[in-house]
Design an enzyme around this catalytic site. Structure first.
Site, PDB file in Angstrom:
ATOM      1  N   ASP A  50       0.876  -1.171   0.000  1.00 26.22           N
ATOM      2  CA  ASP A  50       0.000   0.000   0.000  1.00 26.22           C
ATOM      3  C   ASP A  50       0.912   1.220   0.000  1.00 26.22           C
ATOM      4  O   ASP A  50       1.786   1.355   0.885  1.00 26.22           O
ATOM      5  CB  ASP A  50      -0.879   0.015   1.246  1.00 26.22           C
ATOM      6  CG  ASP A  50      -1.936  -1.080   1.246  1.00 26.22           C
ATOM      7  OD1 ASP A  50      -1.964  -1.885   0.301  1.00 26.22           O
ATOM      8  OD2 ASP A  50      -2.735  -1.129   2.212  1.00 26.22           O
TER       9      ASP A  50
ATOM     10  N   HIS B  26       5.105  -7.514  -0.443  1.00 26.60           N
ATOM     11  CA  HIS B  26       4.773  -8.808  -1.038  1.00 26.60           C
ATOM     12  C   HIS B  26       5.414  -8.972  -2.407  1.00 26.60           C
ATOM     13  O   HIS B  26       5.781  -7.994  -3.062  1.00 26.60           O
ATOM     14  CB  HIS B  26       3.253  -8.935  -1.178  1.00 26.60           C
ATOM     15  CG  HIS B  26       2.508  -8.785   0.110  1.00 26.60           C
ATOM     16  ND1 HIS B  26       1.978  -9.861   0.795  1.00 26.60           N
ATOM     17  CD2 HIS B  26       2.199  -7.677   0.852  1.00 26.60           C
ATOM     18  CE1 HIS B  26       1.386  -9.429   1.894  1.00 26.60           C
ATOM     19  NE2 HIS B  26       1.500  -8.111   1.947  1.00 26.60           N
TER      20      HIS B  26
ATOM     21  N   SER C 183       8.327   3.828   4.598  1.00 27.78           N
ATOM     22  CA  SER C 183       9.551   3.878   3.804  1.00 27.78           C
ATOM     23  C   SER C 183       9.205   3.861   2.321  1.00 27.78           C
ATOM     24  O   SER C 183       8.111   4.271   1.944  1.00 27.78           O
ATOM     25  CB  SER C 183      10.479   2.718   4.171  1.00 27.78           C
ATOM     26  OG  SER C 183      11.780   2.983   3.704  1.00 27.78           O
TER      27      SER C 183
END
Length: 268
Positions: free
Chosen positions: A77, A135, A237
């Protein structure tokens, strides 16, 4: 050690501390309210035992991912701060702030520099409010991990616009990946506050430590499936993805929010 690393280490100690239940609930709820975090896919904030536990929260409701064959999905996200084509060996951390892909990937990737020249790239900025796990963007094989110690400047838009070579200066972990014999890189960039990155498949990687040496790990048969959890940031980050020339067609997502599982491009 740079001041950004020291600040991050001290904040990390606070973030992982488990306070008495009533006080921890207050801390967690305050954090959720300040950053306006949508907790609808997660457990209630009161159940997390520390701020680090909240930062690194897992999805309580499984996320649907794009299942189109050969599609790349967003690894996290995030907000797309920059994307497009490399100009020979250069790419942008933000408009007008270019840097070298060779400096980003380090000399340990010398053999593959010609492959990514004039390729594609996309920058994914994870804000403090975002889901912090990352992911696999496609079925692929990870061939190499490179841990590069460095500073921990913030990676928000303010710093992207003022700090030259920010992604090169900061600590980062580079994954060299192949899918259908096409190479792409995932670069996980550390940032101020905690400054730690965790990789589920490689527990030996310890970021924001006192080491100054680059660490290179090669793999013979490390295959991951699209959507598989690779690890997590212990604070917001950035992930930078770089693709081989003529290997991917990217969606037009500049300055847009994306969700893990959302299609961002297609492997040619």
């Amino acid at each position: 050690m740079h001041i950004t690393n020291l600040i991050s280490q001290y904040f990390g100690k606070f973030a992982k501390k488990e306070f008495p239940s009533f006080f921890q609930k207050f801390i967690n709820n305050t954090y959720v309210k300040i950053f306006k975090i949508d907790m609808s896919e997660f457990r209630n904030a009161k159940y997390y035992k520390s701020l680090t536990d909240l930062f690194t929260r897992e999805l309580a409701i499984p996320r649907e991912i794009d299942e189109e064959e050969n599609s790349f999905i967003s690894p996290a996200d995030s907000f797309i701060t920059q994307c497009g084509s490399l100009h020979k060996e250069t790419l942008f951390q933000i408009k007008g702030m270019e840097y070298s892909v060779e400096d980003l990937l380090t000399y340990y990737c010398t053999d593959t520099f010609p492959m990514v020249k004039d390729g594609k790239y996309m920058n994914f900025y994870l804000a403090p409010s975002d889901y912090h796990r990352y992911h696999a963007p496609i079925d692929c094989e990870i061939k190499k991990l490179i841990h590069v110690p460095g500073k921990l400047y913030p990676v928000n838009l303010k710093y992207l616009n003022k700090e030259l070579d920010l992604f090169v200066q900061n600590e980062r972990v580079v994954l060299e990946c192949f899918s259908n014999n096409k190479i792409f890189y995932m670069v996980f960039v550390g940032a101020l506050n905690v400054g730690q990155m965790v990789f589920d498949f490689e527990p030996s990687v310890e970021t924001n430590s006192n080491t100054k040496d680059i660490k290179v790990i090669k793999y013979d048969d490390l295959k991951v499936k699209k959507g598989q959890t690779l690890g997590y940031f212990k604070m917001g980050s950035t992930v930078v993805m770089v693709w081989e020339k003529d290997s991917v067609e990217l969606e037009d997502l500049l300055n847009q929010k994306v969700k893990y599982g959302q299609k961002i491009g297609i492997l040619k």
